[in-house]
Design an enzyme around this catalytic site. Structure first.
Site, mmCIF file in Angstrom:
data_model
loop_
_atom_site.group_PDB
_atom_site.id
_atom_site.type_symbol
_atom_site.label_atom_id
_atom_site.label_comp_id
_atom_site.label_asym_id
_atom_site.label_seq_id
_atom_site.Cartn_x
_atom_site.Cartn_y
_atom_site.Cartn_z
ATOM 1 N N CYS A 108 0.834 -1.205 0.000
ATOM 2 C CA CYS A 108 0.000 0.000 0.000
ATOM 3 C C CYS A 108 0.867 1.253 0.000
ATOM 4 O O CYS A 108 0.575 2.221 -0.710
ATOM 5 C CB CYS A 108 -0.926 -0.005 1.214
ATOM 6 S SG CYS A 108 -1.953 1.486 1.357
ATOM 7 N N CYS A 204 -6.508 -2.437 7.402
ATOM 8 C CA CYS A 204 -7.667 -1.535 7.393
ATOM 9 C C CYS A 204 -8.913 -2.191 6.820
ATOM 10 O O CYS A 204 -10.003 -2.029 7.346
ATOM 11 C CB CYS A 204 -7.333 -0.256 6.643
ATOM 12 S SG CYS A 204 -7.907 -0.181 4.947
#
EC number: 2.8.1.13
Length: 376
Positions: A108, A204
């Protein structure tokens, strides 16, 4: 050594990646105090498809907006969910399908925060971006180095090792010089809504859900046997993807006849036979490796490996630096450690350091056993 401040003759425009947390909030405050022209950007990287905001995106956006309103800066929003799915999440699933244990945060950072976000910020006219990561940067001899954050408990260089020097050169890390209590004190002083907000943990897009429940939505379970190192079947697993090397909890075994009371640990994930090999004891010899292999290393800046080089490495976040020798091989790179390394896990990352400098790292593909292979 502070991140570079703008000269009086040039007001630089910086866009801060505002996550809705205290670190990015304080980063924006510090940059304003240093004289930068500051704006914020909140990025949404996951689309919920079940009506529930597992990533707390709404709450985080509201907190980011409250902070920006408080300090008087504009907040942009951007949706990188498509990029995240294509460049991070699909790889995450493929790795689990292959029996490895990936770290999506590293991907990410490389693909979203320091690529999609950076490109978007430059399109908006920014000179630089900033994030709330606990790392530092140093410009030296025409290159930009990535350094560990000063707070050893919060240093996040492990997660940024795959970001190139060119991207690091366009990024400021205001809290990298600080310790966490100092950051919270600054947030309190400025009355920021995030001053007492808990740090985010975990992945997340999984949020508060059980990891196994989440994976089952995307990957079919493939049950198999749990075996001892002697080949005795002592249980069943729901799928190798739900387990990782060194795991103790959730194996569903215990109280076996003729077995000691020592806890059981995952030693090997046998992909060919879909078997989980377990053993008793935190210091079981099969848990330890003397070397590892990675086919590709992402360097912050290229380094000379024409001969083996003594460095230190981490095979997991927050591990203390481990002395090793890194060498280039025909198939990639091999790191040999001075001391046995516990639970070296394929799919996770090994990150190399030279003192406080984070040099880069790669995905662990092979963990070579500390004991000879014929004993295994």
């Amino acid at each position: 050594m502070r991140d570079p401040a703008p000269s009086n003759s040039e007001m630089k425009r910086v866009i801060v990646g505002m996550s809705g947390g205290v670190d990015s909030s304080v980063s924006a405050v510090l940059l304003m105090e240093q004289g930068y022209q500051v704006e914020g950007l909140f990025m949404k990287n996951w689309e919920e498809d079940d009506g529930t905001e597992y990533c707390t995106a709404r709450e985080d956006l509201a907190d980011a907006q409250a902070v920006c309103d408080r300090i008087g800066i504009k907040l942009h929003t951007a949706n990188f969910a498509a990029e995240y799915w294509d460049n991070v999440f699909e790889h995450f699933l493929e790795e689990y399908k292959a029996g490895r244990t990936p770290n999506p945060d590293i991907l990410c950072n490389r693909e979203i925060k320091f690529k999609a976000f950076l490109d978007y910020a430059l399109m908006l006219g920014a000179d630089l971006i900033a994030t709330g990561h606990y790392v530092r940067r140093r410009d030296i001899d025409g290159r930009t180095e990535l350094l560990k954050g000063l707070d050893p408990n919060k240093d996040q260089s492990y997660f940024l090792h795959a970001v190139g020097g060119e991207q690091i050169a366009r990024t400021l890390f205001p809290v990298g010089e600080l310790e966490k209590p100092q950051v919270r004190a600054i947030a309190e002083k400025h009355g920021l809504a995030t001053a007492k907000k808990k740090d985010s943990t975990g992945i997340c897009f999984i949020g508060e859900r059980r990891f196994t429940d989440f994976l089952r939505q995307y990957l079919p379970a493939q049950p198999g046997d749990i075996k001892t190192t002697e080949g005795e079947v002592i249980g069943r697993h729901s799928g190798l993807m739900y387990h990782t090397i060194g795991q103790r909890q959730g194996l569903g075994i215990g109280g076996l006849k003729d077995a000691s009371d020592d806890p059981w640990y995952v030693l090997v994930k046998d992909l060919d036979n879909n078997e989980l090999i377990v053993g008793q004891g935190n210091d079981h010899p099969w848990l330890f490796s003397r070397a590892l292999v990675s086919s590709e290393i992402y360097w912050v800046n290229p380094i000379d490996l024409s001969s083996p080089r003594k460095l230190t490495a981490k095979v997991r976040y927050r591990q203390s630096d481990q002395p090793c020798t890194l060498e280039k091989t025909a198939g990639g790179y091999r790191a040999t450690f001075d001391d046995p390394q516990r639970a070296v896990t394929p799919g996770q990352s090994v990150v190399f350091y030279d003192g406080e400098i984070c040099l880069g790292g790669g995905v662990i593909e092979i963990a070579e056993p500390w004991t000879s292979k014929d004993k295994r």
